[in-house]
Design an enzyme around this catalytic site. Structure first.
Site, PDB file in Angstrom:
ATOM      1  CD  GLU A   1      -3.038  -1.007   2.135  1.00 15.64           C
ATOM      2  OE1 GLU A   1      -3.011  -0.112   2.990  1.00 15.64           O
ATOM      3  OE2 GLU A   1      -3.994  -1.785   2.032  1.00 15.64           O
TER       4      GLU A   1
ATOM      5  CD  GLU B   1      -4.167  -5.717   3.852  1.00 15.56           C
ATOM      6  OE1 GLU B   1      -4.912  -4.803   4.243  1.00 15.56           O
ATOM      7  OE2 GLU B   1      -2.925  -5.675   3.969  1.00 15.56           O
TER       8      GLU B   1
HETATM    9  C1  GCO Z   1      -4.055  -1.624   5.291  1.00 12.79           C
HETATM   10  C2  GCO Z   1      -3.037  -2.436   5.897  1.00 12.79           C
HETATM   11  C3  GCO Z   1      -3.490  -3.271   7.067  1.00 12.79           C
HETATM   12  C4  GCO Z   1      -4.625  -2.681   7.895  1.00 12.79           C
HETATM   13  C5  GCO Z   1      -5.971  -3.088   7.342  1.00 12.79           C
HETATM   14  C6  GCO Z   1      -7.109  -2.443   8.145  1.00 12.79           C
HETATM   15  O1  GCO Z   1      -4.591  -2.076   4.276  1.00 12.79           O
HETATM   16  O2  GCO Z   1      -4.257  -0.529   5.759  1.00 12.79           O
HETATM   17  O3  GCO Z   1      -2.485  -3.304   4.937  1.00 12.79           O
HETATM   18  O4  GCO Z   1      -2.313  -3.324   7.813  1.00 12.79           O
HETATM   19  O5  GCO Z   1      -4.548  -3.148   9.222  1.00 12.79           O
HETATM   20  O6  GCO Z   1      -6.110  -2.664   6.048  1.00 12.79           O
HETATM   21  O7  GCO Z   1      -6.953  -1.075   8.126  1.00 12.79           O
END
Ligand code: GCO
Length: 444
Positions: free
Chosen positions: A169, A348
């Site tokens: 990200e 994710e």
């Molecule tokens: C993100 C990160 C994760 C977060 C999840 C919830 O996507 O921000 O990869 O570490 O914990 O997304 O916010």
């Protein structure tokens, strides 16, 4: 599209769950681990809710064997974890901490011993503090140190780890870490954010080349947090405003990686930061990836009246994020129209809800089951529209340290009692286990 329940996903579709080193490992000072910018940021009073930090987290560093056994019992096929750069190279460059490397060796061997495929993220935000002290990602030298770290990991684990993600990200790192300042290292400067964003992409390109050189059979990609931006109304000015916002947020990273050029909308934002782009960078950044990780949580609704805070009729999670699975389908279909996509993994997707252990000792989380079902339904519908989707990783395997929110937000399909470190598979974990084992999605 007529659909008959259960929806059958393609054979070989990867079902997994994801975590990240700083959010779950703990053992912040164990066995030679160096300091990261998240250790520094979380130990700075006022930065994290309740002044929580990742010193212990889920103690995954010591409990990984039990967590792997639990994943096996849950029938998960893959585990996405991240490697703590400062655990392996305490100062980010130069000396290697062999005990740190040994941990990831043991984790990977434990996963493979029970048939779970490791997916390793090299950078999930925990930059060695020593490198921040020389400018962090604003310093182009750090892209070289990142490639050196990638080389160390590919050499050590590349015989067993075949799936690598370079940077997690970059938009969050650039914007939250360097413009909004609510994440490490906590700067608030637009030019810095733009330079960081670009150098993260350069680091990705250099690491991809390094890994492929060391391990030609490796599959390498990056993971992007992506929110479709949708107009509040169909009015022309709302649509124009939404499209512009999409290009300077999602396009900011999708375009360089997939077309070798920033969207034209980005250049007016660059200003003097444009000097961060060196000759040859865009070709390096857009080196063909083996896959792209899409991380989806919510959409943005905006227009001439600004961002819509509450969409009427929508449900919201504990993070205040709108639940909008149909926007995931629209995002994926649009990406497939806009780009020549490599294979796509949802690396994710998940939600925080107010999970409690009930008197029966279980964690009943129907909202999360509904969330996961609806978003997997959206993934299925995108698949049916020829989006090259190859897998899905629930965020997260475990409740964990949710950055500035500390331990107040629970995203896990497994509950963690932080006082005892006891794990309780939530109802959603049992539900997801059935989906993963069967490769099928019941619509009710
Ligand atoms: C993100 C990160 C994760 C977060 C999840 C919830 O996507 O921000 O990869 O570490 O914990 O997304 O916010």
């Amino acid at each position: 599209m007529t659909e008959k329940s259960p929806l059958v996903f393609p054979r070989g579709f990867v079902w997994g769950a994801a975590t990240a080193a700083y959010q779950v490992e703990g053992a912040a000072k164990a066995d030679g681990r160096g300091e990261s910018i998240w250790d520094r940021f979380s130990h700075t009073k006022g930065n994290i809710l309740n002044d929580d930090n990742g010193d212990v987290a889920c103690d995954h560093y010591h409990r990984f064997a039990d967590d792997v056994a639990m994943m096996k019992d849950m029938g998960l096929r893959a585990y996405r974890f991240s490697i703590s750069w400062p655990r392996v190279m305490p100062h980010g460059r130069g000396s290697i901490n062999w005990l740190g490397l040994d941990f990831y060796d043991r984790l990977v061997d434990a996963l493979l011993s029970v048939g779970i495929e490791p997916y390793a993220t090299l950078y999930h935000w925990d930059l060695p503090e020593s490198l921040q002290e020389i400018g962090g990602w604003t310093n182009r030298d750090v892209t070289g140190y990142f490639a050196d770290y990638a080389a160390v990991m590919a050499k050590r684990l590349g015989d067993r780890v075949k799936n690598w993600m370079t940077i997690n990200e970059p938009w969050v790192v650039a914007v939250h870490g360097n413009l909004l300042g609510d994440m490490a290292p906590g700067y608030r400067d637009k030019s810095t954010a733009i330079k960081v964003g670009h150098n993260l992409l350069v680091g990705h390109g250099r690491a991809l080349e390094t890994i492929k050189h060391s391990r030609p059979d490796a599959k390498v990609g990056i993971t992007l947090s992506l929110s479709p931006v949708e107009p509040e109304t169909d009015a022309e000015d709302d649509r124009r405003i939404a499209e512009h916002r999409y290009q300077i947020s999602a396009g900011w990273f999708l375009n360089p990686l997939l077309t070798g050029a920033y969207p034209s909308e980005c250049y007016p934002e660059f200003g003097e930061a444009i000097s961060v782009i060196h000759p040859g960078d865009m070709a390096l950044i857009s080196r063909r990836m083996d896959f792209l990780g899409v991380q989806y949580y919510f959409r943005v609704v905006t227009g001439k009246r600004g961002d819509v805070k509450k969409v009427s009729g929508s449900k919201y999670t504990e993070m205040g994020w709108e639940v909008c699975p149909s926007a995931l389908e629209r995002l994926l279909v649009r990406m497939n129209q806009d780009y020549d996509l490599p294979p796509i993994f949802i690396t994710e997707n998940g939600a925080a809800f107010d999970d409690k252990v009930s008197k029966d000792g279980h964690v009943h989380d129907p909202e999360r089951i509904e969330y996961l079902r609806e978003h997997l339904h959206a993934v299925y519908r995108a698949l049916k529209q020829n989006v090259p989707l190859k897998g899905y990783f629930a965020w997260s395997l475990l409740d964990n340290f949710e950055w500035a929110f500390g331990y107040s937000k629970r995203f896990g399909i497994v509950y963690v009692d932080y006082k005892t470190q006891k794990r309780i598979i939530k109802d959603s974990g049992h539900w997801y286990s059935r989906v993963s084992r069967r490769g099928e999605l019941e619509l009710t």
